[in-house]
Design an enzyme around this catalytic site. Structure first.
Site, PDB file in Angstrom:
ATOM      1  N   GLU A 115      -2.490  -9.283   3.496  1.00 12.04           N
ATOM      2  CA  GLU A 115      -2.826  -9.844   4.809  1.00 12.04           C
ATOM      3  C   GLU A 115      -4.338  -9.829   5.038  1.00 12.04           C
ATOM      4  O   GLU A 115      -4.808 -10.308   6.068  1.00 12.04           O
ATOM      5  CB  GLU A 115      -2.123  -9.054   5.919  1.00 12.04           C
ATOM      6  N   HIS A 164      -3.817  -5.204   0.048  1.00 15.16           N
ATOM      7  CA  HIS A 164      -3.415  -5.762   1.347  1.00 15.16           C
ATOM      8  C   HIS A 164      -3.446  -7.287   1.306  1.00 15.16           C
ATOM      9  O   HIS A 164      -4.504  -7.891   1.489  1.00 15.16           O
ATOM     10  CB  HIS A 164      -4.358  -5.256   2.445  1.00 15.16           C
ATOM     11  N   CYS A 201       0.827  -1.208   0.000  1.00 18.88           N
ATOM     12  CA  CYS A 201       0.000   0.000   0.000  1.00 18.88           C
ATOM     13  C   CYS A 201       0.869   1.268   0.000  1.00 18.88           C
ATOM     14  O   CYS A 201       1.497   1.577  -0.995  1.00 18.88           O
ATOM     15  CB  CYS A 201      -0.982  -0.037   1.160  1.00 18.88           C
TER      16      CYS A 201
END
Length: 366
Positions: free
Chosen positions: A334, A332, A247
């Site tokens: 994750e 993202h 990001c």
């Protein structure tokens, strides 16, 4: 319940009911299209200083629990929903979203047409807004909004101020905290990495003294050009240490390597953004939260290669360095919340480190 209103800087007004804190607040109004994961969204540091609109019509039905936070305390300025649940029902719930916002002095606004608000933002672009009591005249709020300076130090506000270690027996990773989500740390510790978290302005020499196997550049809020210390640091370490950027970290890597970034009209925020990998042709869904992007044309005169694009608007979603062991993604991997399609990128980062170490040993013994 107190009647309150949102006034946008173009004069658009939405009247609803307040919940959470009853203080007045201003901030950039953005929207997130996720159907679930409001706790992770509220606690995502990348929303620092923003008023977040959730487009899903019912928020708070499963409450707030102790396990789904992405940071210790939330940094959003305000929350806007169509309807919130006063009486959540879930075995993991510890409190309601109303009591949580009250505890952190964050105002909420409910009972407005969030679809209309989203359409206004999509058409006009992201705007600043002001949440206050209905008795205050619109012209007064617009004047206050015009006199409120636009923040440029969000990363400084939320980054750790001192280094700390999360011990492990595996790869030694320096994680540069620009507004780190706990999900990134969880993925690294899940892989037994030894993680040293350092502030956003930690100098390159100090990072190299830690002798890391790899460097992780995390997510964070705001405009990447407002973090020149990080750009300078990346330029110094990129030739020698494998890097993975996420990001804001992705944008900073691009700037450090000579590309440019730009503000998007209304950004990408949600858990259903399709991304195509140009190297293998595969498409997957991603979780995203960003208002800036890497300018695609600016990659042409750099050593960066475009690796992934957003299928909705063809914006840059992934890059890698032609020469050095560095890559990054705009989304993202994750998740937290969102799909886990791209979780494999953490394993690719560790493989990149192993290959870099092996290559160095070959050169030593050649």
């Amino acid at each position: 319940m107190l009647k309150r209103k949102l006034v946008l800087e173009d004069g658009t007004i939405f009247i609803g009911k307040g919940f959470g804190s009853d203080k007045e607040i201003s901030g950039e109004v953005v929207f997130n299209t996720g159907m679930t994961g409001y706790q992770e969204i509220i606690s995502d540091p990348s929303y620092c200083g923003q008023i977040v609109t959730l487009t899903y019509p019912l928020i708070g039905n499963y409450g707030i629990n102790r396990d789904d936070f992405e940071t210790v305390a939330p940094f959003i300025n305000g929350l806007i929903v169509k309807e919130y649940s006063e009486y959540p029902s879930n075995f993991r719930s510890d409190e309601s979203i109303d009591s949580f916002l009250k505890a952190h002095d964050i105002p909420g606004l409910s009972g407005i047409d969030t679809r209309k608000l989203t359409k206004v933002i999509r058409k006009a672009g992201t705007m600043r807004g002001y949440i206050a009591d209905t008795e205050i005249p619109e012209e007064v709020l617009l004047k206050r909004l015009a006199n409120t300076p636009v923040p440029h130090n969000q990363v400084k506000q939320i980054s750790t101020t001192k280094p700390y270690i999360v011990p492990g027996r595996g790869h030694r990773i320096v994680l540069v905290d620009f507004g780190m989500k706990h999900g990134i740390l969880r993925e690294l510790t899940k892989r037994n990495c030894h993680v040293t978290v350092v502030p956003y302005n930690y100098p390159a020499d100090s990072i190299l003294r830690l002798k890391p196997d790899g460097i992780m550049l995390t997510n964070g809020p705001g405009d990447p050009v407002n973090v020149p210390e990080a750009i300078e640091m990346i330029q110094k370490v990129v030739p020698t240490i494998p890097i993975f950027g996420i990001c804001l970290g992705h944008q900073l890597l691009a700037l450090a390597c000579g590309a440019q970034t730009e503000k998007m009209k209304f950004g990408h925020r949600g858990g259903n953004h399709p991304v195509k990998d140009l190297e293998n042709g595969k498409t997957f869904l991603t979780s995203q939260n960003h208002g800036f992007a890497v300018n695609r044309a600016s990659l042409e005169n750099t050593d960066l290669v475009l690796t992934q694009i957003a299928l909705n608007d063809n914006s840059v979603e992934g890059i890698k360095h032609r020469i050095y062991p560095a890559f990054s993604v705009q989304y993202h991997p994750e998740s937290s919340p969102g799909p886990e399609d791209s979780n494999y990128l953490f394993d690719e980062f560790l493989s990149l480190i192993d290959n870099h170490v092996a290559k160095g040993e070959e050169e030593v013994y050649a």
